[in-house]
Scaffold this motif. Sequence first.
Motif, PDB file in Angstrom:
ATOM      1  N   UNK A  20       0.832  -1.216   0.000  1.00 40.76           N
ATOM      2  CA  UNK A  20       0.000   0.000   0.000  1.00 40.76           C
ATOM      3  C   UNK A  20       0.865   1.263   0.000  1.00 40.76           C
ATOM      4  N   UNK A  21       0.440   2.247  -0.784  1.00 39.03           N
ATOM      5  CA  UNK A  21       1.010   3.591  -0.694  1.00 39.03           C
ATOM      6  C   UNK A  21       0.052   4.377   0.184  1.00 39.03           C
ATOM      7  N   UNK A  95      -5.562   8.704  -8.098  1.00 35.04           N
ATOM      8  CA  UNK A  95      -5.854   7.379  -7.548  1.00 35.04           C
ATOM      9  C   UNK A  95      -4.628   6.496  -7.349  1.00 35.04           C
ATOM     10  N   UNK A  96      -3.449   7.095  -7.238  1.00 31.55           N
ATOM     11  CA  UNK A  96      -2.228   6.309  -7.068  1.00 31.55           C
ATOM     12  C   UNK A  96      -1.834   6.145  -5.607  1.00 31.55           C
ATOM     13  N   UNK A  97      -2.615   6.744  -4.720  1.00 31.87           N
ATOM     14  CA  UNK A  97      -2.406   6.547  -3.280  1.00 31.87           C
ATOM     15  C   UNK A  97      -3.465   5.560  -2.813  1.00 31.87           C
ATOM     16  N   UNK A  98      -3.038   4.431  -2.216  1.00 32.74           N
ATOM     17  CA  UNK A  98      -3.987   3.374  -1.854  1.00 32.74           C
ATOM     18  C   UNK A  98      -4.877   3.783  -0.688  1.00 32.74           C
ATOM     19  N   UNK A  99      -4.269   4.384   0.321  1.00 35.80           N
ATOM     20  CA  UNK A  99      -5.023   4.669   1.545  1.00 35.80           C
ATOM     21  C   UNK A  99      -4.645   6.050   2.083  1.00 35.80           C
ATOM     22  N   UNK A 100      -5.646   6.854   2.391  1.00 32.74           N
ATOM     23  CA  UNK A 100      -5.414   8.090   3.139  1.00 32.74           C
ATOM     24  C   UNK A 100      -6.034   7.915   4.514  1.00 32.74           C
ATOM     25  N   UNK A 136      -7.792   9.539  -2.803  1.00 31.44           N
ATOM     26  CA  UNK A 136      -7.253   8.266  -2.312  1.00 31.44           C
ATOM     27  C   UNK A 136      -8.231   7.136  -2.618  1.00 31.44           C
ATOM     28  N   UNK A 137      -7.692   5.939  -2.937  1.00 25.85           N
ATOM     29  CA  UNK A 137      -8.581   4.815  -3.255  1.00 25.85           C
ATOM     30  C   UNK A 137      -9.430   4.444  -2.057  1.00 25.85           C
ATOM     31  N   UNK A 138      -8.809   4.414  -0.887  1.00 27.38           N
ATOM     32  CA  UNK A 138      -9.535   4.114   0.347  1.00 27.38           C
ATOM     33  C   UNK A 138      -9.270   5.234   1.346  1.00 27.38           C
ATOM     34  N   UNK A 139     -10.336   5.737   1.957  1.00 20.76           N
ATOM     35  CA  UNK A 139     -10.181   6.776   2.980  1.00 20.76           C
ATOM     36  C   UNK A 139     -10.574   6.187   4.332  1.00 20.76           C
ATOM     37  N   UNK A 140      -9.621   6.191   5.253  1.00 15.12           N
ATOM     38  CA  UNK A 140      -9.898   5.708   6.608  1.00 15.12           C
ATOM     39  C   UNK A 140      -9.859   6.898   7.562  1.00 15.12           C
ATOM     40  N   UNK A 141     -10.936   7.054   8.326  1.00 15.37           N
ATOM     41  CA  UNK A 141     -10.981   8.099   9.343  1.00 15.37           C
ATOM     42  C   UNK A 141     -10.441   7.512  10.643  1.00 15.37           C
TER      43      UNK A 141
END
Lengths: 216, 279
Positions: A20-21, A95-100, A136-141
């Motif tokens: 993951x990036x 969309x090249x960052x997997x997770x923010x 980001x492809x996936x955003x986690x709070x």
Amino acid sequence: MNSVMHDIARRVAQHLEPGDVINLGIGLPTLVADHVPEGVKVFLHTENGMVGAGPTPEPEKVDPQLINAGKLPVTEDVGAAYFSSSESFAMIRGGHVSVAVLGVLQVDRLGRIANWAIPGKPILGVGGAMDLLVGAKTVIVATTHLTKKGEPKIVEECSFPLTGARPADLIVTEHATFSVDEEGLVLEEIAPDSTLEWVRSHTPVPFRNSAALEAV
Amino acid sequence: MSRALRIPGSKGQKEVSQDGRRRVDDENGAMVEAPRMDGLSSGRIESKVISVEEAAALVGPGSTVMVGGFGLVGSPLTLIEALLSSENARGLTTISNNVGEPGKGLGRLLLESKISRAIGSYFTSNPDVMERHLDGELEVRLVPQGTLAEAIRAGGAGLGGFYTKTGVGTDLAEGREVREIDGELYLFEKPLRADIALIRAHRADTLGNLTYYKTARNFNPDMATAAEVVVAEVDEIVEAGTLDPEHVVTPHPYVDYVVRAEITLGTDAGPLLDQAGGG
């Protein structure tokens, strides 16, 4: 940062996958780097123009021109690369960052977040928050369940200005983990030292239990 | 052939429009001789290296100035310092991610009331910005960081703007054109250009080819493309032909002048790095 913060960071880090990036917001999200599970190699993207940011250096090894988005000193991890701001954000929006992993002031019942401005005060900073949310492809709070004043951060409607229209994918607190679908929040997990009753009474929005949780 | 170059915004009335472009009455625009480039025609390469004072004199009253840096990292601190003692550097519009740090970098120019308008993404780390803004001395335009960088890139690439998903549905979208493209909503953003860009690089050759150092790169390569006059402040100046062409990040046609840095962020800059909140 206190142990609750580290606890949240550890719970977020469980969702990372090898390769993951990831981009970590300022404050609590930054701690996620300390809790990446062993055997999971991830690459830290920092919006000021670097992928492959390594851990905090020893004080005598600080390079003042090698910093992360929080302006804290970092190091070069294996395979690190530098690039300009426009390329950094092309990477984010493209969309090249997997997770923010983002901190928030509030999250609404549809998983939309507010993390950049406080009403009634002149708005003088937005930084990369809006770009990360849309790109980001996936955003986690990553957030404490309650504010310092003890008020729920998950609310029916945000009273703070929204950061964007896109909902987060996961919301992780020290008490619970929610996923987000089109209808709203789905409770995925209750922390070992918390209870469904506590989560219900401190989350004033409707949410469903995941199939996995129902089976327990 | 000797070409004359106008000092940006040094004289005459001018207006700065929303996108940072300026209009100068040609008759009032002051002219200045650029360093002679006629050596090129005889096969000799003329150096673009000038003094810090000469560079500072290129910034005139009311200029729109792009200034590189993320906080102070990658910020041309020597050139900024030189603007402090320049009478002509006033009423400036800055295009920069931040307004330096409190009392440092662009933050010092702010305290000297030399900045009247700031376009950037994150001013929260400098409380002086809030104070001057509330006093009515400083106009502020806030742009998401990626939109800021791309607007500068577009300005340098000859584009009329671009559509971005960033900011759709937020307060920053107020009054802006929204367009649906393939089922998704985008905001229109105009390009940004400046009269002059003051950038920070690591190494320059005498032609103006530039390399950068670690995260001090940030906005600098973008700004190098988007101003009428581009001045690069660097740690080291080498002869043309010395830099590996594969390592050049900013090719020389973008760069007008090169100055040697006299101020560099040292490890004593520690406290500056302690201030979290780069945006």
